[in-house]
Design an enzyme around this catalytic site. Structure first.
Site, PDB file in Angstrom:
ATOM      1  N   HIS A 120       0.939  -1.039  -0.148  1.00 53.05           N
ATOM      2  CA  HIS A 120       0.107   0.060  -0.050  1.00 53.05           C
ATOM      3  C   HIS A 120       0.781   1.224   0.077  1.00 53.05           C
ATOM      4  O   HIS A 120       2.080   1.174   0.422  1.00 53.05           O
ATOM      5  CB  HIS A 120      -0.878   0.038   1.307  1.00 53.05           C
ATOM      6  CG  HIS A 120      -1.982  -0.997   1.300  1.00 53.05           C
ATOM      7  ND1 HIS A 120      -3.098  -0.869   2.117  1.00 53.05           N
ATOM      8  CD2 HIS A 120      -2.197  -2.238   0.418  1.00 53.05           C
ATOM      9  CE1 HIS A 120      -3.757  -1.716   1.839  1.00 53.05           C
ATOM     10  NE2 HIS A 120      -3.315  -2.694   0.870  1.00 53.05           N
TER      11      HIS A 120
ATOM     12  N   CYS B 200      -2.374  -0.476   7.440  1.00 49.90           N
ATOM     13  CA  CYS B 200      -1.507   0.711   7.208  1.00 49.90           C
ATOM     14  C   CYS B 200      -1.506   1.676   8.796  1.00 49.90           C
ATOM     15  O   CYS B 200      -0.609   2.140   9.133  1.00 49.90           O
ATOM     16  CB  CYS B 200      -1.983   1.621   6.113  1.00 49.90           C
ATOM     17  SG  CYS B 200      -1.560   0.648   4.834  1.00 49.90           S
TER      18      CYS B 200
ATOM     19  N   GLU C  92       1.102   3.624   1.855  1.00 52.69           N
ATOM     20  CA  GLU C  92       1.393   4.204   3.123  1.00 52.69           C
ATOM     21  C   GLU C  92       2.752   3.338   3.758  1.00 52.69           C
ATOM     22  O   GLU C  92       3.699   3.859   4.163  1.00 52.69           O
ATOM     23  CB  GLU C  92       0.314   4.025   4.437  1.00 52.69           C
ATOM     24  CG  GLU C  92      -1.070   5.014   4.001  1.00 52.69           C
ATOM     25  CD  GLU C  92      -1.963   4.181   3.046  1.00 52.69           C
ATOM     26  OE1 GLU C  92      -3.146   4.456   3.542  1.00 52.69           O
ATOM     27  OE2 GLU C  92      -1.564   3.296   2.491  1.00 52.69           O
TER      28      GLU C  92
ATOM     29  N   CYS D  34      -6.296   1.887   6.000  1.00 53.65           N
ATOM     30  CA  CYS D  34      -6.818   0.656   6.516  1.00 53.65           C
ATOM     31  C   CYS D  34      -6.246   0.187   7.718  1.00 53.65           C
ATOM     32  O   CYS D  34      -5.327   0.879   8.219  1.00 53.65           O
ATOM     33  CB  CYS D  34      -6.634  -0.462   5.325  1.00 53.65           C
ATOM     34  SG  CYS D  34      -4.894  -1.109   5.052  1.00 53.65           S
TER      35      CYS D  34
END
Length: 150
Positions: free
Chosen positions: A53, A86, A55, A83
């Site tokens: 992701h 993260c 992040e 999410c």
């Protein structure tokens, strides 16, 4: 233009790179003392790795730049509310403040659902502000998913 808008615009540029690469258009930027130290975007499809992701990618780069896993005093700007995975990485990296654009009503873990940075039992707590350049962040995501459906 405020600093948070300036840095969120950089995150939006990262998200647009993800979009062009067929990834969900999410971008993240990490700032320390007013300077960008890392930026990234979603690379899950490209790298075939579930944890890539925006992040997580930005956190890994920032740790390398600073030579430490602790990102105390750093701020993250991300185009979509993180999410749970993260948010956990943000907590573990000890990022001081997170600014995000669009709210993620299904799985957002900072304000929409889990409020992970505010858990009383954790030894690190962070600050969160959502809705930075909200309409631009939402529009990019909406356009991406609309193009995928057509």
């Amino acid at each position: 233009m405020t600093n948070k808008e300036k840095f969120m615009r950089v995150a939006l540029k990262e998200a647009k790179i993800a979009y062009r690469n067929g990834e969900v258009p999410i971008g993240a930027v990490i700032v320390k003392d007013g300077e960008i130290i890392s930026k990234s975007y979603n690379k899950r499809n490209k790298n075939k790795i579930a944890t890539h992701h925006a992040e997580i990618n930005a956190i890994e780069k920032a740790c390398k730049v600073l030579g430490d896993w602790r990102l105390d005093g750093c701020e993250m700007y991300v185009t979509l509310e993180p999410c749970p995975m993260c948010a956990g990485a943000i907590l573990n990296a000890r990022i001081s403040k997170v600014y995000f654009g669009a709210y993620e009503v299904k799985s957002g873990a900072l304000l929409s659902n889990y409020k992970m940075l505010f858990q009383g039992s954790l030894n690190h707590k962070g600050e969160v502000e959502g809705g930075v350049l909200l309409e631009e962040c939402k529009a990019l995501l909406k356009d991406f998913f609309k193009s995928k459906r057509s």
